[in-house]
Design a protein around this motif. Structure first.
Motif, PDB file in Angstrom:
ATOM      1  N   PHE A  19      12.758   3.225  -0.563  1.00 11.04           N
ATOM      2  CA  PHE A  19      13.817   2.420  -1.176  1.00 11.04           C
ATOM      3  C   PHE A  19      14.963   2.140  -0.212  1.00 11.04           C
ATOM      4  N   ALA A  20      14.693   2.295   1.082  1.00 13.74           N
ATOM      5  CA  ALA A  20      15.743   2.023   2.064  1.00 13.74           C
ATOM      6  C   ALA A  20      16.167   0.563   1.966  1.00 13.74           C
ATOM      7  N   LEU A  21      17.479   0.334   1.931  1.00 10.36           N
ATOM      8  CA  LEU A  21      17.978  -1.033   1.810  1.00 10.36           C
ATOM      9  C   LEU A  21      18.458  -1.581   3.141  1.00 10.36           C
ATOM     10  N   GLY A  46      11.789  -4.992   1.968  1.00 11.87           N
ATOM     11  CA  GLY A  46      11.471  -4.579   3.332  1.00 11.87           C
ATOM     12  C   GLY A  46      12.339  -5.189   4.400  1.00 11.87           C
ATOM     13  N   SER A  47      13.364  -5.986   3.998  1.00  4.59           N
ATOM     14  CA  SER A  47      14.297  -6.418   5.038  1.00  4.59           C
ATOM     15  C   SER A  47      15.675  -5.855   4.749  1.00  4.59           C
ATOM     16  N   GLU A  75       8.356   0.544  -9.093  1.00  6.51           N
ATOM     17  CA  GLU A  75       7.975  -0.704  -9.782  1.00  6.51           C
ATOM     18  C   GLU A  75       8.898  -1.843  -9.370  1.00  6.51           C
ATOM     19  N   HIS A  76      10.195  -1.535  -9.323  1.00  8.87           N
ATOM     20  CA  HIS A  76      11.159  -2.581  -8.963  1.00  8.87           C
ATOM     21  C   HIS A  76      10.945  -3.027  -7.517  1.00  8.87           C
ATOM     22  N   GLN A 122       0.831  -1.198   0.000  1.00  8.08           N
ATOM     23  CA  GLN A 122       0.000   0.000   0.000  1.00  8.08           C
ATOM     24  C   GLN A 122       0.872   1.257   0.000  1.00  8.08           C
ATOM     25  N   ILE A 123       1.942   1.232   0.787  1.00  4.71           N
ATOM     26  CA  ILE A 123       2.870   2.376   0.820  1.00  4.71           C
ATOM     27  C   ILE A 123       3.436   2.612  -0.580  1.00  4.71           C
ATOM     28  N   LEU A 124       3.861   1.533  -1.225  1.00 11.47           N
ATOM     29  CA  LEU A 124       4.476   1.659  -2.552  1.00 11.47           C
ATOM     30  C   LEU A 124       3.461   2.158  -3.579  1.00 11.47           C
TER      31      LEU A 124
END
Ligand SMILES: [Zn+2]
Length: 138
Positions: free
Chosen positions: A109-111, A90-91, A78-79, A16-18
């Motif tokens: 996009f936090a990795l 998300g991890s 999208e990616h 939903q966030i994306l």
């Protein structure tokens, strides 16, 4: 975008966030391009990886650089959605811990998790200091 497997509750929230981010990006482009949002959605849905921006050149008042930047952001979203569909979103890429939803909301996009990000930044800082020694060290 099609996700076949059943998503966990957390994944649904992240999706939903994306999707929100994606819609925001599309709206920004539509505003900049002064285009009807429905037209734009069709264009973007049909060719997200090679969005044809040539229609923008018809109007010289439009800032194509900015639109390209938003387009880049949409591609990243999208990616991220693809990664989510595969269960890889998300991890933390370093320690594997789930990144808190709040952080992903602010930085979709936090990795890395906050801890690993901090460690990484400290390392970068050390590296910078080492390559530029303080006066006392010379
Ligand atoms: Zn981590």
């Amino acid at each position: 975008m099609q996700i076949k497997r059943k998503l966990t509750e957390r994944e649904q929230k992240l999706l939903q966030i994306l999707i929100n981010e994606r819609n925001k990006g599309i709206q920004e482009i539509a505003q900049l391009a002064k285009t009807d949002i429905h037209d734009l959605k069709t264009i973007i849905d049909s060719a997200i990886d090679e969005l044809d921006l040539s229609f923008l050149n018809q109007n010289k008042e439009i800032d194509c650089t900015l639109i390209s930047a938003y387009n880049e952001k949409l591609k990243n979203i999208e990616h991220a959605i693809d990664r989510l569909a595969e269960g890889n979103y998300g991890s933390c890429q370093k320690c594997g811990q789930p990144i808190p939803e709040k952080r992903l909301e602010a930085l979709p996009f936090a990795l890395y998790c906050v801890n690993c990000q901090k460690k990484k930044e400290e390392k970068n800082k050390e590296a910078t200091q080492r390559s530029y020694p303080m006066r006392e060290e010379i």
